[in-house]
Design a protein around this motif. Structure first.
Motif, PDB file in Angstrom:
ATOM      1  N   UNK A 130       6.723  -2.452   7.871  1.00 12.65           N
ATOM      2  CA  UNK A 130       5.309  -2.640   7.529  1.00 12.65           C
ATOM      3  C   UNK A 130       4.769  -1.360   6.889  1.00 12.65           C
ATOM      4  N   UNK A 131       4.111  -1.499   5.737  1.00 14.99           N
ATOM      5  CA  UNK A 131       3.623  -0.361   4.960  1.00 14.99           C
ATOM      6  C   UNK A 131       2.119  -0.475   4.750  1.00 14.99           C
ATOM      7  N   UNK A 132       1.418   0.623   4.942  1.00 18.88           N
ATOM      8  CA  UNK A 132      -0.011   0.644   4.648  1.00 18.88           C
ATOM      9  C   UNK A 132      -0.243   0.603   3.139  1.00 18.88           C
ATOM     10  N   UNK A 133      -1.270  -0.116   2.744  1.00 19.26           N
ATOM     11  CA  UNK A 133      -1.612  -0.275   1.339  1.00 19.26           C
ATOM     12  C   UNK A 133      -2.658   0.776   0.956  1.00 19.26           C
ATOM     13  N   UNK A 134      -2.453   1.515  -0.148  1.00 22.40           N
ATOM     14  CA  UNK A 134      -3.451   2.498  -0.577  1.00 22.40           C
ATOM     15  C   UNK A 134      -4.817   1.851  -0.795  1.00 22.40           C
ATOM     16  N   UNK A 135      -5.870   2.628  -0.581  1.00 22.36           N
ATOM     17  CA  UNK A 135      -7.232   2.099  -0.654  1.00 22.36           C
ATOM     18  C   UNK A 135      -7.563   1.494  -2.016  1.00 22.36           C
ATOM     19  N   UNK A 136      -6.952   2.024  -3.085  1.00 21.61           N
ATOM     20  CA  UNK A 136      -7.296   1.538  -4.427  1.00 21.61           C
ATOM     21  C   UNK A 136      -6.414   0.387  -4.894  1.00 21.61           C
ATOM     22  N   UNK A 137      -5.593  -0.174  -4.006  1.00 19.37           N
ATOM     23  CA  UNK A 137      -4.761  -1.341  -4.336  1.00 19.37           C
ATOM     24  C   UNK A 137      -5.284  -2.531  -3.551  1.00 19.37           C
ATOM     25  N   UNK A 138      -5.675  -3.591  -4.244  1.00 19.82           N
ATOM     26  CA  UNK A 138      -6.201  -4.777  -3.570  1.00 19.82           C
ATOM     27  C   UNK A 138      -5.061  -5.568  -2.938  1.00 19.82           C
ATOM     28  N   UNK A 139      -5.404  -6.433  -1.992  1.00 18.19           N
ATOM     29  CA  UNK A 139      -4.386  -7.155  -1.242  1.00 18.19           C
ATOM     30  C   UNK A 139      -3.649  -8.189  -2.084  1.00 18.19           C
ATOM     31  N   UNK A 140      -4.290  -8.717  -3.107  1.00 18.97           N
ATOM     32  CA  UNK A 140      -3.580  -9.656  -3.979  1.00 18.97           C
ATOM     33  C   UNK A 140      -2.455  -8.938  -4.709  1.00 18.97           C
ATOM     34  N   UNK A 141      -2.729  -7.757  -5.218  1.00 20.13           N
ATOM     35  CA  UNK A 141      -1.677  -6.973  -5.864  1.00 20.13           C
ATOM     36  C   UNK A 141      -0.622  -6.531  -4.857  1.00 20.13           C
ATOM     37  N   UNK A 142      -1.069  -6.203  -3.648  1.00 22.99           N
ATOM     38  CA  UNK A 142      -0.140  -5.729  -2.623  1.00 22.99           C
ATOM     39  C   UNK A 142       0.884  -6.784  -2.237  1.00 22.99           C
ATOM     40  N   UNK A 143       0.537  -8.050  -2.443  1.00 21.98           N
ATOM     41  CA  UNK A 143       1.493  -9.117  -2.137  1.00 21.98           C
ATOM     42  C   UNK A 143       2.673  -9.120  -3.086  1.00 21.98           C
ATOM     43  N   UNK A 144       2.567  -8.351  -4.181  1.00 22.67           N
ATOM     44  CA  UNK A 144       3.618  -8.338  -5.202  1.00 22.67           C
ATOM     45  C   UNK A 144       4.491  -7.091  -5.086  1.00 22.67           C
TER      46      UNK A 144
END
Length: 338
Positions: A130-144
């Motif tokens: 499990x990896x934390x997503x940077x604040x400037x990356x939205x969750x839709x992009x993070x799914x990719x």
């Protein structure tokens, strides 16, 4: 909770599932988005992915969401964190894990393949993936991030240099990712061969592709021109084209996933005379940090590549081809508010 379940070969059903129980080393994630990829098509059809999926199983190995609970042994994330998950879980004990090649693990487990994944409202994963997503990356992009990481692994198997000319064969989602990633790794010229004029033109206008070739319309890929060739289709004819397009000393990455029984022909003297390196690439070890960094830095622009946002009950239409041409589909499970 609602889940999209592969209940049998070529059979997807939306069902009510119980929220999964949490183990000490696991994280419970409220799913925001889950991507659909070629592996999901294969698993739906009863073909192998990174591992075999045995129904009933919830697919969705590309995903993002928000941490809702953590196990007693978890220290790397906390409740409320926005996260994405590397689906691949290695045993750590086989000879491949012991020799630094975990992607070849003899006992590979995978979220959304061998254990329930992101096509449900809540799923669990070991904290180690499990990896934390940077604040400037939205969750839709993070799914990719998972498909990006597969391309990054392929790049790590190569030795790119700025002077080189690169060709990507395939204007599907993965080929379009490679266009940007090759440039992020410093290669000064990237050309693209594909079959859809609109995609080829978009990659010229938005992503600095120099030359495009529509092979469906008879465009000829120059022979012997490219120092790096990425084959991102997985068909015998495109694999043969990759070898033909390679220059002396070239590196050819066979990234596209062919059928289990597919074969292609190549001139073995050409491999010798050109001193070619022909490289396969399987899944994505140790590539999530680089992928998240490229997204956060802005060196990757994936929004124009995501053509469809679906609901769970539309996934069956997608895998059966009823939605027409799809570049990349992302399923909204819980959305940004998850």
């Amino acid at each position: 909770m609602e889940a999209l379940v592969l209940t049998d070969k070529k059979k997807l059903e939306v069902k009510e599932y119980s929220k999964p129980e949490l183990k000490a080393d696991e994280v419970l994630i409220h799913t925001a988005f889950a991507g659909v990829c070629g592996t999901d098509h294969a698993l739906y059809a009863g073909e192998p992915g990174s591992a075999d999926a045995v129904p009933p199983i919830v697919l969705g190995h590309e995903n993002s969401g928000v941490v809702k609970e953590i196990g007693s042994a978890v220290t790397n994330v906390k409740v409320g964190d926005r996260v994405t998950v590397d689906p691949n879980i290695y045993c750590g004990q086989c000879k491949y894990c012991h020799t630094g090649r975990p992607e070849l693990c003899e006992h590979l487990d995978a979220v959304g393949v061998t254990r329930d994944g992101g096509f449900e409202e809540y799923f669990t994963a070991p904290a180690s993936v499990v990896y934390q997503v940077p604040d400037n990356v939205d969750l839709k992009s993070a799914a990719i991030v998972e498909p990006i990481s597969c391309a990054i692994h392929g790049m790590k198997l190569l030795k790119p240099s700025p002077y080189q000319k690169a060709l990507v064969i395939g204007d599907g989602f993965m080929g379009e990712l490679f266009v940007q990633i090759l440039q992020a790794y410093g290669i000064h010229q990237v050309d693209l061969a594909g079959i859809v004029d609109e995609k080829l033109q978009m990659n010229k206008e938005l992503f600095n592709v120099k030359n495009t070739f529509n092979t469906m319309k008879g465009d000829k890929i120059p022979a012997g021109e490219y120092d790096v060739v990425i084959e991102a289709v997985g068909m015998p004819q495109t694999q043969e084209s990759a070898i033909e397009a390679s220059a002396r000393g070239a590196q050819v990455l066979m990234f596209g996933v062919g059928g289990p029984d597919a074969r292609f022909e190549m001139n073995t003297y050409e491999v010798f005379q050109k001193q070619l390196t022909i490289q396969g690439s399987f899944i994505n070890p140790n590539a999530f940090e680089d992928s998240l960094a490229l997204l956060s830095s802005g060196k990757l622009n994936i929004k124009p590549l995501m053509s469809h946002e679906l609901n769970l009950d539309q996934v069956d239409d997608f895998v059966n081809g009823r939605l027409g041409v799809v570049s990349k589909a992302v399923v909204k499970v819980g959305g940004e508010e998850a």
